[in-house]
Design a protein around this motif. Structure first.
Motif, mmCIF file in Angstrom:
data_model
loop_
_atom_site.group_PDB
_atom_site.id
_atom_site.type_symbol
_atom_site.label_atom_id
_atom_site.label_comp_id
_atom_site.label_asym_id
_atom_site.label_seq_id
_atom_site.Cartn_x
_atom_site.Cartn_y
_atom_site.Cartn_z
ATOM 1 N N LYS A 105 -41.247 83.599 38.552
ATOM 2 C CA LYS A 105 -42.246 84.476 37.937
ATOM 3 C C LYS A 105 -42.121 84.529 36.412
ATOM 4 O O LYS A 105 -43.057 84.927 35.735
ATOM 5 N N GLU A 106 -40.973 84.109 35.875
ATOM 6 C CA GLU A 106 -40.770 84.075 34.426
ATOM 7 C C GLU A 106 -40.788 82.645 33.876
ATOM 8 O O GLU A 106 -40.452 82.412 32.722
ATOM 9 N N THR A 107 -41.161 81.704 34.723
ATOM 10 C CA THR A 107 -41.147 80.291 34.359
ATOM 11 C C THR A 107 -42.575 79.756 34.321
ATOM 12 O O THR A 107 -43.385 80.086 35.174
ATOM 13 N N SER A 108 -42.858 78.931 33.336
ATOM 14 C CA SER A 108 -44.163 78.256 33.293
ATOM 15 C C SER A 108 -44.101 77.028 34.189
ATOM 16 O O SER A 108 -43.127 76.279 34.162
ATOM 17 N N PHE A 109 -45.139 76.838 34.975
ATOM 18 C CA PHE A 109 -45.216 75.678 35.860
ATOM 19 C C PHE A 109 -46.683 75.332 36.050
ATOM 20 O O PHE A 109 -47.574 76.079 35.652
ATOM 21 N N LEU A 110 -46.913 74.192 36.642
ATOM 22 C CA LEU A 110 -48.265 73.740 36.959
ATOM 23 C C LEU A 110 -48.378 73.564 38.463
ATOM 24 O O LEU A 110 -47.398 73.224 39.126
ATOM 25 N N TYR A 111 -49.572 73.775 38.959
ATOM 26 C CA TYR A 111 -49.835 73.448 40.364
ATOM 27 C C TYR A 111 -50.254 71.983 40.435
ATOM 28 O O TYR A 111 -50.894 71.465 39.524
ATOM 29 N N GLU A 112 -49.912 71.335 41.514
ATOM 30 C CA GLU A 112 -50.212 69.912 41.670
ATOM 31 C C GLU A 112 -51.704 69.622 41.655
ATOM 32 O O GLU A 112 -52.122 68.524 41.320
ATOM 33 N N ASP A 113 -52.536 70.635 41.984
ATOM 34 C CA ASP A 113 -53.974 70.421 42.001
ATOM 35 C C ASP A 113 -54.667 70.822 40.688
ATOM 36 O O ASP A 113 -55.885 70.759 40.592
ATOM 37 N N HIS A 114 -53.878 71.205 39.685
ATOM 38 C CA HIS A 114 -54.469 71.430 38.366
ATOM 39 C C HIS A 114 -55.002 70.103 37.831
ATOM 40 O O HIS A 114 -54.446 69.034 38.124
ATOM 41 N N SER A 115 -56.052 70.183 37.040
ATOM 42 C CA SER A 115 -56.598 68.957 36.455
ATOM 43 C C SER A 115 -55.678 68.439 35.345
ATOM 44 O O SER A 115 -54.894 69.198 34.759
ATOM 45 N N PHE A 116 -55.796 67.176 35.077
ATOM 46 C CA PHE A 116 -55.074 66.521 33.984
ATOM 47 C C PHE A 116 -55.291 67.309 32.694
ATOM 48 O O PHE A 116 -54.349 67.652 31.994
ATOM 49 N N ARG A 117 -56.553 67.604 32.414
ATOM 50 C CA ARG A 117 -56.904 68.322 31.182
ATOM 51 C C ARG A 117 -56.230 69.691 31.125
ATOM 52 O O ARG A 117 -55.638 70.060 30.115
ATOM 53 N N ARG A 118 -56.294 70.438 32.212
ATOM 54 C CA ARG A 118 -55.709 71.778 32.240
ATOM 55 C C ARG A 118 -54.196 71.722 32.042
ATOM 56 O O ARG A 118 -53.614 72.529 31.320
ATOM 57 N N GLY A 119 -53.548 70.775 32.696
ATOM 58 C CA GLY A 119 -52.101 70.617 32.555
ATOM 59 C C GLY A 119 -51.702 70.272 31.135
ATOM 60 O O GLY A 119 -50.769 70.857 30.574
ATOM 61 N N LEU A 120 -52.407 69.316 30.550
ATOM 62 C CA LEU A 120 -52.103 68.895 29.187
ATOM 63 C C LEU A 120 -52.335 70.043 28.204
ATOM 64 O O LEU A 120 -51.521 70.271 27.299
ATOM 65 N N GLU A 121 -53.418 70.785 28.381
ATOM 66 C CA GLU A 121 -53.701 71.914 27.493
ATOM 67 C C GLU A 121 -52.627 72.992 27.607
ATOM 68 O O GLU A 121 -52.200 73.556 26.598
ATOM 69 N N LYS A 122 -52.160 73.263 28.815
ATOM 70 C CA LYS A 122 -51.122 74.282 29.000
ATOM 71 C C LYS A 122 -49.813 73.848 28.359
ATOM 72 O O LYS A 122 -49.156 74.635 27.675
ATOM 73 N N MET A 123 -49.429 72.600 28.565
ATOM 74 C CA MET A 123 -48.192 72.109 27.957
ATOM 75 C C MET A 123 -48.280 72.150 26.439
ATOM 76 O O MET A 123 -47.325 72.536 25.763
ATOM 77 N N ARG A 124 -49.416 71.774 25.905
ATOM 78 C CA ARG A 124 -49.596 71.772 24.454
ATOM 79 C C ARG A 124 -49.542 73.193 23.897
ATOM 80 O O ARG A 124 -48.869 73.456 22.905
ATOM 81 N N ARG A 125 -50.234 74.109 24.556
ATOM 82 C CA ARG A 125 -50.271 75.504 24.106
ATOM 83 C C ARG A 125 -48.872 76.117 24.102
ATOM 84 O O ARG A 125 -48.493 76.837 23.192
ATOM 85 N N LEU A 126 -48.081 75.811 25.125
ATOM 86 C CA LEU A 126 -46.738 76.373 25.241
ATOM 87 C C LEU A 126 -45.695 75.587 24.446
ATOM 88 O O LEU A 126 -44.583 76.066 24.242
ATOM 89 N N GLY A 127 -46.038 74.362 24.044
ATOM 90 C CA GLY A 127 -45.113 73.537 23.276
ATOM 91 C C GLY A 127 -44.024 72.894 24.110
ATOM 92 O O GLY A 127 -42.967 72.546 23.598
ATOM 93 N N TYR A 128 -44.267 72.708 25.402
ATOM 94 C CA TYR A 128 -43.278 72.104 26.284
ATOM 95 C C TYR A 128 -43.496 70.601 26.394
ATOM 96 O O TYR A 128 -44.618 70.124 26.328
ATOM 97 N N SER A 129 -42.406 69.884 26.616
ATOM 98 C CA SER A 129 -42.506 68.445 26.815
ATOM 99 C C SER A 129 -42.429 68.083 28.304
ATOM 100 O O SER A 129 -42.653 66.944 28.668
#
Length: 150
Positions: free
Chosen positions: A11-35
């Motif tokens: 609940k305190e960790t950022s993660f992606l669901y496998e069914d998220h779109s490529f665009r949504r995943g990339l935008e979330k990683m970029r916004r959070l600054g994670y690699s």
């Protein structure tokens, strides 16, 4: 020491669901600054970790195949770009020594329960902090014992 003490819960960790779109995943990683980010199913099951490299290679492959990027990235799912072999998960009952071995090559270690559900991560920073404190405690004990002998 039990690694649950160091666990950053789901609940305190950022993660992606496998069914998220490529665009949504990339935008979330970029916004959070994670690699890299853990990827899970909607039922909580662990799928893997997606990295910047996974996104980059997919863009590169699309360009080499002459696929217009914008048309494909909304329908492409995170599960379609995963390369699961780089960042390994551990079970909640792993030893601190084993965890240290994983931390040599990973910034974070995904932690799973006995049913392969993602329950959180342990960061390299927390592992280093633990072993640094252990080293310091041992040095202080050895120094105190030497003073008592003198």
């Amino acid at each position: 020491m039990n690694i649950a003490y160091f666990l950053r819960p789901k609940k305190e960790t950022s993660f992606l669901y496998e069914d998220h779109s490529f665009r949504r995943g990339l935008e979330k990683m970029r916004r959070l600054g994670y690699s890299a980010m853990p990827v899970i199913r909607r039922d909580g099951g662990y799928v893997g970790v997606v990295t910047e490299g996974d996104f980059l290679w997919r863009v590169f492959d699309s360009q080499s195949l002459r696929v217009p990027p914008d048309r494909n990235y909304e329908s492409l799912k995170i599960r379609d770009i995963l390369s699961n072999d780089r960042i390994k998960p551990v079970r909640i009952n792993v030893s601190m020594e084993e965890l240290l071995l994983f931390a040599q090559n990973q910034n974070f270690i995904p932690v799973l329960d006995d049913t392969d559900c993602f329950i959180g991560i342990v960061t390299r920073k927390e592992i280093i902090r633990y072993f640094a404190a252990e080293l310091l405690n041992n040095e202080n004990e050895n120094h105190g014992a030497a003073l008592r002998r003198a």
